[in-house]
Design a protein around this motif. Sequence first.
Motif: not given
Length: 257
Positions: A94-97, A211-221, A240-243, A245-246
């Motif tokens: 949903p966030y990517l959409a 990056a997705v902050p604090g993700a259980p594994a290193g992740a990003g969008i 700012p939108l991507m940050q 959503l992340a």
Amino acid sequence: MTTGPRRANQGGGVQSVERTFELLELMADAGGEVALSELAERSGLPLPTIHRIIRTLVNSGYARQQPSRRYALGPRLIRFGETASRALGSWARPYLAELTEVTGESANMAVLDGAQIVYVAQVPSPHSMRMFTEVGRRVDAHATAVGKAVMATMPSDEVTQLLSRTAMNPQTERTITEVEAMHEELDRIRKQGYAIDDGEQEVGVRCYAVAVPGAPAGAGISISGPEGRMTRITTDEVIPLMQRLAKDLSTELSATA
């Protein structure tokens, strides 16, 4: 040098379970294969304790002993990883959409696995000419915006260890192939809050990632598309939108943990 256990036993935790997962994470951090002495050095646990846990993991198929007498992650972990990746992708979609709806470009989520990035979700662009990345595809982290965004959240010594496990092969003439140059790039990313792949993975393709902050594994969008269209997207508007959503995705992941 002994670094000591990375986590303390916190209220209600089962110590043996916590130690088991700590050792599995240390094995993964080491590239999937490690000696018992290295586990002892990095975890601070006694060798008899480590041997007992590793033997249990080997008997269960979650670890295996190599001919070199080093220990590697076992095949039974693959099913967990595949299931977790599918769940992560469904949470992210949903966030990517929303990102694709606003920008008109393909939006992706990927996680760091060793020295590679693994794509776990994508919402494709509605344009006929678009970037399509197959879910499950693996690419070297150093040649991608999302890989650089994730590495920028890591301590420098961990980045150096990660890069030492890959040849940093060039994908195009723009790919960063030197460790020192990558550290300089990551410093810039930390300051500006996002990463760019400007034709480093594929000629004519540009990608922005956070990056997705604090993700259980290193992740990003990320968003990616043909360079001609991507240059019309201003970072002042999209980052700012991507940050946001992340951050929202990170909050959802934390709530489900």
